[in-house]
Design an enzyme around this catalytic site. Structure first.
Site, PDB file in Angstrom:
ATOM      1  N   HIS A   1     -35.896 -10.741 -94.199  1.00 20.18           N
ATOM      2  CA  HIS A   1     -34.997  -9.592 -94.204  1.00 20.18           C
ATOM      3  C   HIS A   1     -34.326  -9.506 -95.560  1.00 20.18           C
ATOM      4  O   HIS A   1     -34.008 -10.547 -96.147  1.00 20.18           O
ATOM      5  CB  HIS A   1     -33.930  -9.718 -93.095  1.00 20.18           C
ATOM      6  CG  HIS A   1     -33.291  -8.421 -92.772  1.00 20.18           C
ATOM      7  ND1 HIS A   1     -32.212  -7.941 -93.471  1.00 20.18           N
ATOM      8  CD2 HIS A   1     -33.611  -7.476 -91.851  1.00 20.18           C
ATOM      9  CE1 HIS A   1     -31.881  -6.762 -92.978  1.00 20.18           C
ATOM     10  NE2 HIS A   1     -32.714  -6.451 -92.000  1.00 20.18           N
TER      11      HIS A   1
ATOM     12  N   ASP B   1     -37.351  -7.571 -85.086  1.00 20.19           N
ATOM     13  CA  ASP B   1     -38.643  -7.094 -84.596  1.00 20.19           C
ATOM     14  C   ASP B   1     -39.527  -8.201 -84.051  1.00 20.19           C
ATOM     15  O   ASP B   1     -40.547  -7.924 -83.426  1.00 20.19           O
ATOM     16  CB  ASP B   1     -39.382  -6.364 -85.731  1.00 20.19           C
ATOM     17  CG  ASP B   1     -38.664  -5.091 -86.120  1.00 20.19           C
ATOM     18  OD1 ASP B   1     -38.179  -4.407 -85.208  1.00 20.19           O
ATOM     19  OD2 ASP B   1     -38.583  -4.791 -87.319  1.00 20.19           O
TER      20      ASP B   1
HETATM   21  N1  CMC Z   1     -44.225 -13.555 -94.593  1.00 22.86           N
HETATM   22  C1  CMC Z   1     -44.551 -14.297 -95.679  1.00 22.86           C
HETATM   23  N2  CMC Z   1     -43.868 -14.242 -96.840  1.00 22.86           N
HETATM   24  C2  CMC Z   1     -42.824 -13.422 -96.911  1.00 22.86           C
HETATM   25  C3  CMC Z   1     -42.422 -12.629 -95.830  1.00 22.86           C
HETATM   26  C4  CMC Z   1     -43.160 -12.708 -94.629  1.00 22.86           C
HETATM   27  N3  CMC Z   1     -42.820 -11.967 -93.577  1.00 22.86           N
HETATM   28  N4  CMC Z   1     -41.348 -11.886 -96.178  1.00 22.86           N
HETATM   29  C5  CMC Z   1     -41.061 -12.203 -97.439  1.00 22.86           C
HETATM   30  N5  CMC Z   1     -41.942 -13.148 -97.890  1.00 22.86           N
HETATM   31  C6  CMC Z   1     -41.925 -13.800 -99.222  1.00 22.86           C
HETATM   32  C7  CMC Z   1     -42.353 -12.823-100.305  1.00 22.86           C
HETATM   33  O1  CMC Z   1     -43.753 -12.872-100.507  1.00 22.86           O
HETATM   34  C8  CMC Z   1     -41.553 -13.355-101.476  1.00 22.86           C
HETATM   35  O2  CMC Z   1     -42.197 -14.516-101.948  1.00 22.86           O
HETATM   36  P1  CMC Z   1     -42.134 -14.900-103.533  1.00 22.86           P
HETATM   37  O3  CMC Z   1     -40.686 -15.085-103.839  1.00 22.86           O
HETATM   38  O4  CMC Z   1     -42.941 -16.138-103.647  1.00 22.86           O
HETATM   39  O5  CMC Z   1     -42.752 -13.727-104.259  1.00 22.86           O
HETATM   40  C9  CMC Z   1     -40.231 -13.780-100.859  1.00 22.86           C
HETATM   41  O6  CMC Z   1     -40.553 -14.108 -99.498  1.00 22.86           O
HETATM   42  C10 CMC Z   1     -39.157 -12.697-100.889  1.00 22.86           C
HETATM   43  O7  CMC Z   1     -39.648 -11.548-100.218  1.00 22.86           O
HETATM   44  P2  CMC Z   1     -39.445 -10.049-100.670  1.00 22.86           P
HETATM   45  O8  CMC Z   1     -40.625  -9.245-100.256  1.00 22.86           O
HETATM   46  O9  CMC Z   1     -39.066 -10.003-102.106  1.00 22.86           O
HETATM   47  O10 CMC Z   1     -38.199  -9.654 -99.801  1.00 22.86           O
HETATM   48  P3  CMC Z   1     -37.658  -8.183 -99.585  1.00 22.86           P
HETATM   49  O11 CMC Z   1     -36.216  -8.310 -99.381  1.00 22.86           O
HETATM   50  O12 CMC Z   1     -38.111  -7.275-100.663  1.00 22.86           O
HETATM   51  O13 CMC Z   1     -38.403  -7.701 -98.244  1.00 22.86           O
HETATM   52  C11 CMC Z   1     -38.956  -7.565 -95.963  1.00 22.86           C
HETATM   53  C12 CMC Z   1     -37.872  -7.893 -96.985  1.00 22.86           C
HETATM   54  C13 CMC Z   1     -38.329  -7.479 -94.580  1.00 22.86           C
HETATM   55  C14 CMC Z   1     -39.603  -6.194 -96.292  1.00 22.86           C
HETATM   56  C15 CMC Z   1     -40.032  -8.692 -96.003  1.00 22.86           C
HETATM   57  O14 CMC Z   1     -39.446  -9.929 -95.646  1.00 22.86           O
HETATM   58  C16 CMC Z   1     -41.204  -8.396 -95.094  1.00 22.86           C
HETATM   59  O15 CMC Z   1     -42.150  -7.716 -95.521  1.00 22.86           O
HETATM   60  N6  CMC Z   1     -41.190  -8.895 -93.803  1.00 22.86           N
HETATM   61  C17 CMC Z   1     -42.216  -8.576 -92.851  1.00 22.86           C
HETATM   62  C18 CMC Z   1     -42.009  -7.173 -92.303  1.00 22.86           C
HETATM   63  C19 CMC Z   1     -40.842  -7.129 -91.322  1.00 22.86           C
HETATM   64  O16 CMC Z   1     -40.746  -7.957 -90.433  1.00 22.86           O
HETATM   65  N7  CMC Z   1     -39.985  -6.099 -91.464  1.00 22.86           N
HETATM   66  C20 CMC Z   1     -38.870  -5.858 -90.553  1.00 22.86           C
HETATM   67  C21 CMC Z   1     -37.529  -6.018 -91.200  1.00 22.86           C
HETATM   68  S1  CMC Z   1     -36.208  -6.097 -89.981  1.00 22.86           S
HETATM   69  C22 CMC Z   1     -36.169  -4.524 -89.274  1.00 22.86           C
HETATM   70  C23 CMC Z   1     -35.497  -3.564 -90.144  1.00 22.86           C
HETATM   71  O17 CMC Z   1     -34.243  -3.516 -90.097  1.00 22.86           O
HETATM   72  O18 CMC Z   1     -36.170  -2.857 -90.892  1.00 22.86           O
END
Ligand code: CMC
Length: 428
Positions: free
Chosen positions: A307, A364
């Site tokens: 998140h 989720d």
């Molecule tokens: N599985 C594996 N690796 C992950 C995941 C995951 N679900 N989420 C983040 N990471 C890694 C990402 O690859 C990155 O690694 P590195 O630092 O080595 O490059 C690190 O963790 C930071 O992630 P980020 O993508 O920069 O984080 P963000 O804040 O931009 O994105 C997120 C947040 C929710 C989009 C992301 O965690 C994600 O894609 N999660 C899966 C989709 C999901 O469950 N979304 C629902 C969010 S909650 C409902 C809502 O309110 O929307």
């Protein structure tokens, strides 16, 4: 309360007001930055940018705190109803008995859809994605309410479109579902609760009314409470962005649905179940899946994990995890996907990759298992998220207009070609 910060770049120095929120959060006010220095800030993804001040929701991602209007989500989940929480999110205080019954009465009076909307539903192909149908139909409500295209934040000009949206979004969702499975629309029953009426419109048959177990109705109501608002997330920011042009409330929430649909946001609840089903049906071991999710060369992610704001745990996920047990027990269902979910969570919680990146189950991760047990089809999961989020979107739209905010219009740092001469076709 305010304080000052100093920003210096080469020979330019500017004093910035530090705006301190009621929970001690500090935001440097850069609203005069460009006018005074010619510079702007750059923050792709807005991870460090406060787009507004708001009194609606408070999140402390490090401590796993979520509060609506000062009330802890755990307490609302235990004691409130979706209608009461919706009122709270919209108007800032817990309603008196009279306020709540008037609020519910207005919402009940808007339960049906204009008959003219039937033809729009019939125009969609059978396999139309429900989020596309929902977004379109919310915008189509504009066509049936041309007298309500205002930016009013008080009185009937605000309460009428609000009641219409919060009420009709249920009917649109249920009608879209029933049309997709070739069943006629089930007229609403205003004698039921908000959530009971939704379940009725989804699952009742003319001679066989659906009567949910109390545990099921309560769990879905709780699902709606947990989704009621969540600060300046992607879809809420979209609603504010669209509303800032003084577009109608109907159009703004329709755009919010589009933003919510994506798998990184609300669409993740469908993706979690698809992931768990794939692991189950293809016999993938949870260990192998976790390894793939950690591998940067693999497209897999652990859906329902991570998140932008929560960095210790998502309090909504904790509450939902508890409800999954209650509902499965009441329905006497054993879901093999739940065992896979537990296994994935356990592994992720002990792996350095997830610990170092603060990746925990989000709302989720368990909501899909709950909705699936209730009988909600997978492609409707995000629609239910949208139903729950309506009070939050509307409240943010209202707050923005109460504060008379300017139109949202970010700037950019241009990195393309500088001025060059046009090249005639023959010379390219
Ligand atoms: N599985 C594996 N690796 C992950 C995941 C995951 N679900 N989420 C983040 N990471 C890694 C990402 O690859 C990155 O690694 P590195 O630092 O080595 O490059 C690190 O963790 C930071 O992630 P980020 O993508 O920069 O984080 P963000 O804040 O931009 O994105 C997120 C947040 C929710 C989009 C992301 O965690 C994600 O894609 N999660 C899966 C989709 C999901 O469950 N979304 C629902 C969010 S909650 C409902 C809502 O309110 O929307």
């Amino acid at each position: 309360m305010s304080d000052k910060a100093t920003l210096q770049y080469k020979d330019k120095t500017i004093e910035l007001d530090a705006i301190i929120g009621s929970e001690g959060e500090i935001g440097l006010d850069i609203t005069s930055l460009r006018a005074k220095t010619g510079m702007i800030t750059l923050d792709p993804g807005y991870g460090n940018t406060g787009s507004c001040t708001s009194e609606i929701s408070f999140i402390n991602g490090e401590k796993g705190i979520l509060r609506h209007r000062g009330y802890a989500i755990e307490e609302l989940a235990a004691k409130s109803s979706f209608m009461e929480t919706a009122f709270l999110v919209l108007y800032g205080h817990l309603p008196s008995e009279k306020e709540l019954s008037e609020f519910i009465a207005e919402i009940n009076s808007e339960s049906t859809l204009h008959y003219g909307m039937k033809s729009h539903f019939e125009g969609f192909p059978d396999n139309a994605p429900p989020m596309a149908v929902l977004s379109s139909m919310l915008n189509i409500l504009t066509c049936y309410n041309t007298d309500l295209l205002t930016t009013a934040t008080e009185g009937p000009a605000f309460t009428a479109p609000t009641a219409k949206i919060i009420s009709k979004v249920r009917a649109i969702a249920a009608w879209a579902y029933r049309t997709s499975i070739g069943k006629p629309f089930m007229p609403p029953r205003p004698d039921l609760s908000y959530t009971g009426n939704f379940l009725h419109m989804m699952f009742s048959e003319t001679f066989n009314l659906y009567e949910p177990l109390p545990e099921v109705e309560r769990a879905l109501d709780l699902f709606f409470i947990l989704h009621a608002d969540h600060e300046q997330n992607c879809s809420t920011s979209t609603v504010r962005m669209v509303g800032s042009s003084h577009a109608s409330l109907f159009s703004a929430v329709s755009a919010g649905v589009g933003a919510l649909w994506g798998p990184l946001h609300g669409g993740a609840n469908c993706e979690v179940i698809k992931m768990l089903t794939r692991i189950h049906d293809e016999g993938i071991s949870p260990r192998d899946f976790v390894e793939k999710a950690k591998d940067k060369n693999s497209p897999e992610k652990l859906m329902g994990f991570g998140h932008r704001v929560y960095k210790s745990f998502d309090p909504r996920a904790k509450i939902l995890k508890g409800q999954v047990d209650v509902v499965l027990k009441a329905l006497k269902i054993e879901d093999p996907l739940l065992d896979i979910a537990y296994e994935l969570e356990e592994m992720a919680r002990s792996e350095d990759y997830f610990i170092e990146r603060n990746l925990y189950p989000n709302v989720d991760f368990y909501s899909g298992i709950l909705l699936r047990a209730i009988g909600i089809p997978v492609d409707m999961f995000t629609v239910l998220f949208a139903i729950g989020r309506m009070p939050g979107w509307i409240s943010n739209w209202r707050e923005m207009h109460v504060q008379s905010l300017r139109i949202s219009r970010p700037r950019q740092i241009y990195t393309g070609e500088t001025l060059r001469d046009y090249v005639e076709m023959a010379n390219r």
